[in-house]
Design a protein around this motif. Structure first.
Motif, PDB file in Angstrom:
ATOM      1  N   ARG A 132       0.843  -1.203   0.000  1.00 58.73           N
ATOM      2  CA  ARG A 132       0.000   0.000   0.000  1.00 58.73           C
ATOM      3  C   ARG A 132       0.874   1.246   0.000  1.00 58.73           C
ATOM      4  O   ARG A 132       1.733   1.421   0.856  1.00 58.73           O
ATOM      5  CB  ARG A 132      -0.953   0.006   1.190  1.00 58.73           C
ATOM      6  N   THR A 133       0.632   2.122  -0.933  1.00 59.46           N
ATOM      7  CA  THR A 133       1.480   3.296  -1.129  1.00 59.46           C
ATOM      8  C   THR A 133       1.601   4.134   0.130  1.00 59.46           C
ATOM      9  O   THR A 133       2.702   4.548   0.520  1.00 59.46           O
ATOM     10  CB  THR A 133       0.936   4.161  -2.279  1.00 59.46           C
ATOM     11  N   SER A 134       0.489   4.412   0.791  1.00 57.12           N
ATOM     12  CA  SER A 134       0.518   5.263   1.980  1.00 57.12           C
ATOM     13  C   SER A 134       1.321   4.630   3.112  1.00 57.12           C
ATOM     14  O   SER A 134       2.056   5.323   3.830  1.00 57.12           O
ATOM     15  CB  SER A 134      -0.908   5.566   2.450  1.00 57.12           C
ATOM     16  N   GLU A 137       5.085   4.645   2.142  1.00 61.69           N
ATOM     17  CA  GLU A 137       5.618   6.003   2.231  1.00 61.69           C
ATOM     18  C   GLU A 137       5.849   6.396   3.690  1.00 61.69           C
ATOM     19  O   GLU A 137       6.869   6.991   4.034  1.00 61.69           O
ATOM     20  CB  GLU A 137       4.642   6.982   1.573  1.00 61.69           C
ATOM     21  N   GLU A 138       4.907   6.042   4.552  1.00 60.61           N
ATOM     22  CA  GLU A 138       5.027   6.382   5.969  1.00 60.61           C
ATOM     23  C   GLU A 138       6.179   5.637   6.639  1.00 60.61           C
ATOM     24  O   GLU A 138       6.866   6.183   7.511  1.00 60.61           O
ATOM     25  CB  GLU A 138       3.721   6.062   6.697  1.00 60.61           C
ATOM     26  N   TYR A 282      -5.012   3.732  -4.827  1.00 59.74           N
ATOM     27  CA  TYR A 282      -4.058   4.222  -3.836  1.00 59.74           C
ATOM     28  C   TYR A 282      -2.890   3.262  -3.626  1.00 59.74           C
ATOM     29  O   TYR A 282      -2.058   3.465  -2.748  1.00 59.74           O
ATOM     30  CB  TYR A 282      -4.760   4.498  -2.500  1.00 59.74           C
ATOM     31  N   ASP A 284      -2.037  -0.914  -3.561  1.00 56.98           N
ATOM     32  CA  ASP A 284      -2.093  -1.980  -2.565  1.00 56.98           C
ATOM     33  C   ASP A 284      -2.139  -3.302  -3.316  1.00 56.98           C
ATOM     34  O   ASP A 284      -2.399  -3.333  -4.517  1.00 56.98           O
ATOM     35  CB  ASP A 284      -3.328  -1.836  -1.671  1.00 56.98           C
TER      36      ASP A 284
END
Length: 379
Positions: A132-134, A137-138, A282, A284
């Motif tokens: 998952r991109t978010s 990134e986190e 998004y 994933d």
């Protein structure tokens, strides 16, 4: 020998059964922490309230006047120092000598503490934590530290292994370890009647609305077929509404999330299994969906998408059929080929059972983890 600490255990046996299997089948006594950092719980109790590397000091602090206790303790109770003190006390009291972190994010959160305490850490990635991109990134900075300090990194699909390497993981540390269905699924004997089964969370990544759309198209050609969609979460109500709007409400049942004992008869009453996994906008991806492995073990052909670990779990044309993501017409066509052809369902289902038995059995999955735990203890 000390105890294995498994972090990331969830009490929801339906949605996280692959983690529950680790608790059930790995050797020896285990310390199982639930919830997420820094609110880890042991047997329902938040550990930072009950464990400390300096228990006498902690008891003395509780004798302070309330305003002083608030100033000295309460304000800093979520600090790294306090969490580390609680973890150190817990690991010491329970003689923890290896940590298994379920999900990469859990591993990233705990790895600094494990490193400081010199306790080897094994991290098991499962899906969104690698894709998952978010999330990526986190956690990308913390993942680099995790990849450095982890003893081993477990991946559930070749697709995931490639993603982890791109994120900076050392290939020599990665161990391919796909899930395996519980043995009870191999005992299922389907009747191959006109019922299609879907089992999974109603989430974007599993795109249940696309499964329902393919079924709606199938209904126009095969009005006697039924669909059972097991699971819950966010898209369930939308799918119920779509079933009404498309006029297939009487042909689709939504039993919600069911436990292991209740789901086995549903596999026995189906002719095939369907899942339309996709990569959402998004970013994933699945790992290797356990429900697809369970379906194969139960002797059901699988109709799904060319997505992540599914491409390895389903052999197109032999154990089931695969379509490109969002190809609902192609999915409908393959379902049409199986409906009413009990011999084809049985032939593919038996091939699926053997494929899963050889390549995805639960004993192999657990043995792989156990091997890494034992090796960590010997280092």
């Amino acid at each position: 020998m000390g105890k294995l600490c498994i972090i990331g255990v969830d009490d929801n046996k339906v949605l996280k059964d692959f983690i529950r299997a680790h608790v059930d089948y790995l050797d020896g006594e285990k310390v199982c922490l639930s919830h997420w950092y820094p609110e880890y719980k042991l047997n329902g109790r938040t550990i930072r309230y009950f464990y400390s590397a300096h228990p006498t000091q902690a008891k003395l602090l509780k004798l302070l006047p309330q305003f002083l206790y608030h100033r000295l303790v309460t304000r800093r109770e979520l600090s790294e120092a306090v969490i580390h003190d609680a973890l150190k006390g817990l690991f010491r009291d329970h003689q923890v000598d290896v940590i298994l972190a379920e999900f990469g994010t859990t591993g990233a959160d705990i790895c600094g503490h494990a490193e400081r305490l010199n306790i080897p850490l094994i991290v098991h990635f499962h899906g969104h934590d690698a894709h998952r991109t978010s999330v990526v990134e986190e956690y990308k900075v913390r993942y680099r530290r995790l990849f450095d300090c982890a003893f081993k990194i477990l991946s559930v699909s070749n697709y995931m292994t490639d993603a982890l390497i791109r994120l900076g993981a050392d290939p020599s540390k990665i161990v391919y370890n796909p899930y395996g269905p519980r043995e009870s699924f191999f005992e299922v004997r389907p009747n191959y009647q006109n019922t299609i089964l879907a089992v999974g969370r109603f989430t974007d990544i599993k795109a249940p609305q696309l499964t329902l759309m393919a079924f709606k198209l199938l209904q126009e050609e095969c009005p006697d077929v039924n669909l059972v969609m097991v699971g819950d979460e966010g898209l369930l109500e939308s799918c119920k509404t779509l079933a009404k709007v498309w006029g297939v409400e009487s042909k689709v049942s939504f039993p919600g999330a069911v436990n292991h004992a209740e789901v086995l008869p549903l596999f026995a009453q189906a002719c095939c299994f369907v899942q339309h996994s996709v990569c959402p906008s998004y970013g994933d991806a699945e790992g290797t969906p356990v429900a697809i492995l369970e379906a194969g073990a139960a002797g059901l052909p699988v109709v799904s998408t060319r997505h992540a670990g599914i491409k390895d779990a389903v052999v197109h044309g032999k154990t089931g059929f695969l379509v490109e993501e969002r190809d609902v017409v192609g999915m409908k066509n393959h379902l049409r080929a199986l409906i009413g052809n009990k011999q084809l369902c049985k032939q593919m289902g038996e091939a699926a059972r053997e494929h899963i038995r050889v390549n995805y059995n639960i004993k192999r999955h657990i043995a792989c983890i156990q091997e890494q735990v034992d090796a960590a203890r010997r280092q």
